[in-house]
Design a protein around this motif. Structure first.
Motif, PDB file in Angstrom:
ATOM      1  N   ARG A 102     -20.659  18.680  -7.383  1.00 46.99           N
ATOM      2  CA  ARG A 102     -21.998  18.455  -7.924  1.00 46.99           C
ATOM      3  C   ARG A 102     -22.922  19.628  -7.562  1.00 46.99           C
ATOM      4  NH1 ARG A 102     -26.586  15.408  -6.704  1.00 46.99           N
ATOM      5  NH2 ARG A 102     -25.938  15.132  -4.562  1.00 46.99           N
ATOM      6  N   VAL A 103     -22.840  20.076  -6.324  1.00 45.62           N
ATOM      7  CA  VAL A 103     -23.678  21.191  -5.882  1.00 45.62           C
ATOM      8  C   VAL A 103     -23.350  22.446  -6.667  1.00 45.62           C
ATOM      9  CG1 VAL A 103     -24.033  22.816  -3.981  1.00 45.62           C
ATOM     10  CG2 VAL A 103     -24.194  20.348  -3.571  1.00 45.62           C
ATOM     11  N   ARG A 104     -22.065  22.706  -6.817  1.00 52.47           N
ATOM     12  CA  ARG A 104     -21.678  23.942  -7.531  1.00 52.47           C
ATOM     13  C   ARG A 104     -22.099  23.896  -9.000  1.00 52.47           C
ATOM     14  NH1 ARG A 104     -17.018  26.514  -3.900  1.00 52.47           N
ATOM     15  NH2 ARG A 104     -18.064  25.854  -2.017  1.00 52.47           N
ATOM     16  N   ALA A 105     -21.932  22.726  -9.589  1.00 48.85           N
ATOM     17  CA  ALA A 105     -22.350  22.582 -10.996  1.00 48.85           C
ATOM     18  C   ALA A 105     -23.864  22.739 -11.106  1.00 48.85           C
ATOM     19  CB  ALA A 105     -21.902  21.232 -11.543  1.00 48.85           C
ATOM     20  N   GLY A 106     -24.583  22.197 -10.135  1.00 51.53           N
ATOM     21  CA  GLY A 106     -26.051  22.294 -10.140  1.00 51.53           C
ATOM     22  C   GLY A 106     -26.511  23.736 -10.039  1.00 51.53           C
ATOM     23  N   ILE A 107     -25.886  24.478  -9.160  1.00 48.83           N
ATOM     24  CA  ILE A 107     -26.240  25.900  -9.000  1.00 48.83           C
ATOM     25  C   ILE A 107     -25.954  26.657 -10.295  1.00 48.83           C
ATOM     26  CG2 ILE A 107     -25.628  28.052  -7.825  1.00 48.83           C
ATOM     27  CD1 ILE A 107     -25.127  26.422  -5.296  1.00 48.83           C
ATOM     28  N   ARG A 108     -24.791  26.354 -10.865  1.00 48.30           N
ATOM     29  CA  ARG A 108     -24.418  27.044 -12.094  1.00 48.30           C
ATOM     30  C   ARG A 108     -25.422  26.767 -13.209  1.00 48.30           C
ATOM     31  NH1 ARG A 108     -18.781  26.061 -11.553  1.00 48.30           N
ATOM     32  NH2 ARG A 108     -19.142  24.141 -12.679  1.00 48.30           N
ATOM     33  N   GLU A 109     -25.800  25.513 -13.330  1.00 52.37           N
ATOM     34  CA  GLU A 109     -26.740  25.152 -14.386  1.00 52.37           C
ATOM     35  C   GLU A 109     -28.106  25.795 -14.162  1.00 52.37           C
ATOM     36  OE1 GLU A 109     -24.971  20.818 -15.563  1.00 52.37           O
ATOM     37  OE2 GLU A 109     -27.150  21.028 -15.335  1.00 52.37           O
ATOM     38  N   ALA A 110     -28.548  25.791 -12.918  1.00 56.90           N
ATOM     39  CA  ALA A 110     -29.847  26.390 -12.617  1.00 56.90           C
ATOM     40  C   ALA A 110     -29.838  27.879 -12.981  1.00 56.90           C
ATOM     41  CB  ALA A 110     -30.191  26.186 -11.147  1.00 56.90           C
ATOM     42  N   PHE A 111     -28.772  28.560 -12.636  1.00 61.13           N
ATOM     43  CA  PHE A 111     -28.693  29.990 -12.957  1.00 61.13           C
ATOM     44  C   PHE A 111     -28.583  30.234 -14.457  1.00 61.13           C
ATOM     45  CE2 PHE A 111     -28.913  32.929  -9.523  1.00 61.13           C
ATOM     46  CZ  PHE A 111     -28.767  32.130  -8.404  1.00 61.13           C
ATOM     47  N   ARG A 112     -27.875  29.346 -15.125  1.00 59.53           N
ATOM     48  CA  ARG A 112     -27.781  29.494 -16.581  1.00 59.53           C
ATOM     49  C   ARG A 112     -29.158  29.499 -17.217  1.00 59.53           C
ATOM     50  NH1 ARG A 112     -24.318  29.206 -20.201  1.00 59.53           N
ATOM     51  NH2 ARG A 112     -25.782  28.150 -21.569  1.00 59.53           N
ATOM     52  N   HIS A 113     -30.041  28.700 -16.647  1.00 60.16           N
ATOM     53  CA  HIS A 113     -31.383  28.602 -17.208  1.00 60.16           C
ATOM     54  C   HIS A 113     -32.253  29.797 -16.832  1.00 60.16           C
ATOM     55  CE1 HIS A 113     -34.572  26.553 -19.161  1.00 60.16           C
ATOM     56  NE2 HIS A 113     -35.306  26.446 -18.088  1.00 60.16           N
ATOM     57  N   ILE A 114     -32.160  30.209 -15.581  1.00 56.32           N
ATOM     58  CA  ILE A 114     -33.025  31.275 -15.069  1.00 56.32           C
ATOM     59  C   ILE A 114     -32.499  32.662 -15.444  1.00 56.32           C
ATOM     60  CG2 ILE A 114     -34.003  32.296 -12.969  1.00 56.32           C
ATOM     61  CD1 ILE A 114     -34.981  29.487 -13.506  1.00 56.32           C
ATOM     62  N   ALA A 115     -31.208  32.855 -15.284  1.00 54.10           N
ATOM     63  CA  ALA A 115     -30.621  34.188 -15.507  1.00 54.10           C
ATOM     64  C   ALA A 115     -29.324  34.029 -16.278  1.00 54.10           C
ATOM     65  CB  ALA A 115     -30.374  34.870 -14.165  1.00 54.10           C
ATOM     66  N   PRO A 116     -29.430  33.702 -17.564  1.00 53.77           N
ATOM     67  CA  PRO A 116     -28.248  33.326 -18.351  1.00 53.77           C
ATOM     68  C   PRO A 116     -27.180  34.407 -18.429  1.00 53.77           C
ATOM     69  CG  PRO A 116     -30.183  33.616 -19.750  1.00 53.77           C
ATOM     70  CD  PRO A 116     -30.661  33.638 -18.342  1.00 53.77           C
ATOM     71  N   GLU A 117     -27.595  35.669 -18.258  1.00 57.38           N
ATOM     72  CA  GLU A 117     -26.589  36.731 -18.422  1.00 57.38           C
ATOM     73  C   GLU A 117     -25.771  36.946 -17.149  1.00 57.38           C
ATOM     74  OE1 GLU A 117     -29.526  37.095 -17.543  1.00 57.38           O
ATOM     75  OE2 GLU A 117     -29.837  38.868 -16.307  1.00 57.38           O
ATOM     76  N   VAL A 118     -26.164  36.273 -16.078  1.00 54.75           N
ATOM     77  CA  VAL A 118     -25.484  36.507 -14.803  1.00 54.75           C
ATOM     78  C   VAL A 118     -24.209  35.678 -14.719  1.00 54.75           C
ATOM     79  CG1 VAL A 118     -25.655  36.145 -12.315  1.00 54.75           C
ATOM     80  CG2 VAL A 118     -27.587  37.105 -13.579  1.00 54.75           C
ATOM     81  N   ASP A 119     -23.121  36.352 -14.365  1.00 54.09           N
ATOM     82  CA  ASP A 119     -21.851  35.661 -14.174  1.00 54.09           C
ATOM     83  C   ASP A 119     -21.685  35.421 -12.675  1.00 54.09           C
ATOM     84  OD1 ASP A 119     -19.356  34.661 -14.138  1.00 54.09           O
ATOM     85  OD2 ASP A 119     -18.356  36.450 -14.929  1.00 54.09           O
ATOM     86  N   LEU A 120     -21.948  34.176 -12.277  1.00 53.64           N
ATOM     87  CA  LEU A 120     -21.921  33.873 -10.840  1.00 53.64           C
ATOM     88  C   LEU A 120     -20.571  34.200 -10.211  1.00 53.64           C
ATOM     89  CD1 LEU A 120     -23.923  30.567 -10.349  1.00 53.64           C
ATOM     90  CD2 LEU A 120     -24.595  32.902  -9.822  1.00 53.64           C
ATOM     91  N   GLU A 121     -19.510  34.000 -11.003  1.00 55.60           N
ATOM     92  CA  GLU A 121     -18.160  34.240 -10.470  1.00 55.60           C
ATOM     93  C   GLU A 121     -17.961  35.696 -10.043  1.00 55.60           C
ATOM     94  OE1 GLU A 121     -16.607  30.648 -12.642  1.00 55.60           O
ATOM     95  OE2 GLU A 121     -18.389  31.216 -11.566  1.00 55.60           O
ATOM     96  N   SER A 122     -18.679  36.591 -10.731  1.00 57.81           N
ATOM     97  CA  SER A 122     -18.454  38.005 -10.431  1.00 57.81           C
ATOM     98  C   SER A 122     -19.423  38.539  -9.370  1.00 57.81           C
ATOM     99  CB  SER A 122     -18.583  38.831 -11.715  1.00 57.81           C
ATOM    100  OG  SER A 122     -19.938  38.853 -12.105  1.00 57.81           O
ATOM    101  N   ILE A 123     -20.262  37.649  -8.858  1.00 54.65           N
ATOM    102  CA  ILE A 123     -21.226  38.090  -7.849  1.00 54.65           C
ATOM    103  C   ILE A 123     -20.622  37.996  -6.454  1.00 54.65           C
ATOM    104  CG2 ILE A 123     -23.268  37.181  -6.639  1.00 54.65           C
ATOM    105  CD1 ILE A 123     -24.726  37.088  -9.139  1.00 54.65           C
ATOM    106  N   ASP A 124     -20.888  39.015  -5.668  1.00 53.33           N
ATOM    107  CA  ASP A 124     -20.431  39.001  -4.284  1.00 53.33           C
ATOM    108  C   ASP A 124     -21.161  37.860  -3.556  1.00 53.33           C
ATOM    109  OD1 ASP A 124     -19.946  39.366  -1.633  1.00 53.33           O
ATOM    110  OD2 ASP A 124     -20.650  41.450  -1.534  1.00 53.33           O
ATOM    111  N   PRO A 125     -20.426  36.855  -3.091  1.00 54.99           N
ATOM    112  CA  PRO A 125     -21.082  35.680  -2.488  1.00 54.99           C
ATOM    113  C   PRO A 125     -21.863  36.016  -1.223  1.00 54.99           C
ATOM    114  CG  PRO A 125     -18.682  35.515  -2.294  1.00 54.99           C
ATOM    115  CD  PRO A 125     -18.969  36.721  -3.132  1.00 54.99           C
ATOM    116  N   ALA A 126     -21.603  37.183  -0.646  1.00 49.88           N
ATOM    117  CA  ALA A 126     -22.299  37.536   0.585  1.00 49.88           C
ATOM    118  C   ALA A 126     -23.453  38.512   0.336  1.00 49.88           C
ATOM    119  CB  ALA A 126     -21.312  38.142   1.583  1.00 49.88           C
ATOM    120  N   ALA A 127     -23.688  38.857  -0.921  1.00 47.07           N
ATOM    121  CA  ALA A 127     -24.767  39.809  -1.230  1.00 47.07           C
ATOM    122  C   ALA A 127     -26.070  39.062  -1.499  1.00 47.07           C
ATOM    123  CB  ALA A 127     -24.382  40.643  -2.445  1.00 47.07           C
ATOM    124  N   ASN A 128     -27.177  39.757  -1.365  1.00 51.44           N
ATOM    125  CA  ASN A 128     -28.485  39.160  -1.620  1.00 51.44           C
ATOM    126  C   ASN A 128     -28.567  38.717  -3.082  1.00 51.44           C
ATOM    127  OD1 ASN A 128     -31.321  39.146  -2.586  1.00 51.44           O
ATOM    128  ND2 ASN A 128     -31.726  39.549  -0.418  1.00 51.44           N
TER     129      ASN A 128
END
Lengths: 89, 453
Positions: free
Chosen positions: A8-34
């Motif tokens: 649920r948390v992961r889906a929530g984060i994904r949805e929030a980002f889809r709305h705010i920054a739709p072009e961002v691919d969360l999977e390709s982001i370094d999880p430890a980067a700002n």
């Protein structure tokens, strides 16, 4: 923390980002980067993200905790911890 | 009284816009401030508003029609001189279109006048909600490639009407989003082989509008529409920015001032205020900046207005345009209306709303056309000092740099303070450096007592 909370948390984060920054691919982001730098979020995006996470997951992140959610990894961990303690209101 | 509702000018350099859709139909009553339709411009799809209470008499320009600024889009009947309504429409219409269509449309208007207005479009709030919902729906099959599909609501709607599958389209919009142009371009391309071109199809959507368009002087041919449709939205916006900025640097004798001010008071107050607020009620630092500038303008009106016809024309209201960078490139600076008389809560809400709408392409005509000064904050991007370029015919732009901790000497002691550098680029034809310096200082002072903003 059980598995459904985690999903649920992961889906929530994904949805929030889809709305705010739709072009961002969360999977390709370094999880430890700002995350604000990685996703190019300005202060308005950031507050909109916090509002959406609150709406989706029922976790109200106080301003004083903003420094605990600066990376995707930390954000996920923070939300998982608080979402399980304080389930859907 | 019958009158034309013309294509509005949405900023310097705009020559024409293309009607995307109408939210009204003949016979419908509209009130001042209502969004009546959407027009495609180099600044994106802009929602256009009506400026008086009226009844829509006829749609002059059908969706797909390119209309020069000042040429009629609609015919309206206003309450004044109600008794003339039998004759006035035909006379007015003849002047403009030489027309057969308007009388026909008038008849239709009369026929439908008594019926309740059909819910052709959603109210604005519902619309925003709808966008969000659409995106949520799209995101459900999260692991499938389709989750990255982006399309503007207008494009989705038109694609549905034309029976086009969005999946197969290449988006030319922001973040590769599929725009109306892409859909119509695809319709034209696909259609050339087997089906009629996009424009006639689009016309089916609103028959009465199409009738009017056939006699409208500026109706484009299918060929023109296709060319238009193929144009890259980014390229169009780039061109508009290029035109405005080149004119600015060519015509406006800029002078530049900078002033570094302490933000301690503002940031502390903001922290305390936001501490116990739920996320949606937390104030933004940008709202403090905007209010500080808007308040200072009241004492320095020479920075709020336009240089036109070799003279400074002060603006009636204080409507700072907030520079907003678009994801994927480009820039808009929509007006936050009457910023001087709004609370910080209202300003925060307005900023959040306008940023989201700018990026989603749902700005209103008045927001695009009304700014009286520009405020730009590149603070989020780590920039110390902004050297602004004035957006003509405005006469000033206030820049705000990043809030950073700096060594700060005060009363013979050196300490550290969080500070920001305020800058002013102003038109030397309209004001002088002395007043500019006082203006910046006033903004700075206002930020020292945030509780009074």
């Amino acid at each position: 923390m059980n598995e459904s909370d985690q999903t649920r948390v992961r889906a929530g984060i994904r949805e929030a980002f889809r709305h705010i920054a739709p072009e961002v691919d969360l999977e390709s982001i370094d999880p430890a980067a700002n995350i604000r730098e990685e996703a190019d979020l300005d202060s308005v995006d950031a507050i909109n993200l916090i509002v959406l996470l609150d709406k989706k997951l029922g976790v109200e992140i106080p301003e004083s905790d903003y420094d605990q959610i600066t990376t995707l990894q930390d954000m996920t961990r923070y939300l998982e911890a608080h979402a399980s303690r304080d389930p859907e209101s | 009284m019958s009158k034309a509702y013309p294509m509005p000018s949405l900023g310097a350099g705009m020559e024409a816009g293309t009607v995307v859709e109408w939210h009204v139909e003949p016979g419908q009553k509209v009130s001042r401030g209502d969004v009546v339709g959407v027009v495609d411009t180099e600044k994106g799809a802009i929602e256009i508003e009506i400026w008086e209470d009226a009844e829509v008499e006829a749609i002059v320009a059908a969706p797909g029609t390119k209309v020069p600024v000042g040429e009629p889009l609609l015919r309206l009947r206003t309450a004044v001189e109600e008794e003339e309504k039998e004759e006035a429409p035909a006379v007015g219409a003849e002047e403009r279109t030489g027309g057969e269509a308007p009388p026909a449309a008038t008849a239709e208007a009369a026929a439908t006048a008594e019926e309740p207005a059909p819910p052709t479009e959603m109210a604005d709030d519902e619309f925003v909600e709808e966008v969000w919902e659409e995106e949520q729906e799209a995101s459900v099959p999260a692991e499938e490639p389709s989750r990255r599909l982006r399309a503007s609501p207008v494009a989705r709607k038109r694609a549905k009407e034309l029976g086009i599958d969005l999946e197969g389209l290449q988006g030319s919009g922001q973040d590769r989003a599929i725009t109306l142009s892409d859909v119509e371009g695809a319709a034209k391309k696909g259609g050339s082989e087997e089906a009629p071109a996009a424009a006639p199809k689009a016309a089916e959507v609103k028959e009465e509008a199409a009738e009017a368009a056939e006699v409208a002087p500026e109706a484009d041919t299918d060929e023109d529409l296709a060319t238009e449709a193929g144009e890259d939205r980014h390229a169009a916006m780039r061109k508009a920015i290029a035109t405005a900025m080149a004119r600015s640097k060519r015509e406006i004798p800029h002078y530049y001032l900078a002033h570094t001010c302490s933000l301690e008071a503002s940031l502390r107050w903001l922290r305390e205020t936001n501490q116990n607020r739920s996320p949606s009620r937390r104030l933004l630092l940008a709202a403090l900046y905007l209010k500080a500038v808007a308040g200072a303008i009241e004492e320095f009106p020479e920075f709020n207005g336009f240089w036109e016809d070799d003279a400074f024309q002060p603006a009636d209201g204080v409507h700072p345009g907030m520079a907003i960078s678009l994801r994927g490139g480009g820039l808009v600076a929509p007006a936050i209306h009457d910023a001087n008389s709004r609370t910080l809560e209202e300003l925060t809400e307005a900023i959040r709303d306008v940023v989201q709408r700018s990026r989603a392409g749902h700005l209103r005509g008045s927001e695009v056309a009304d700014p009286t000064i520009t405020v730009t904050s590149l603070g989020d991007r780590g920039v110390d000092t902004v050297f602004g370029v004035i957006y003509p015919p405005q006469v000033a732009i206030v820049g705000i740099g990043t809030a950073v901790e700096r060594p700060w000497a005060e009363g013979g002691m050196v300490g550290s303070r969080r500070t920001a550098t305020l800058t002013l680029a102003a038109d030397h034809r309209a004001s002088d450096g002395h007043r500019g310096a006082l203006f910046l200082d006033r903004i700075s002072q206002r930020l020292q007592s945030p509780e009074d903003l």
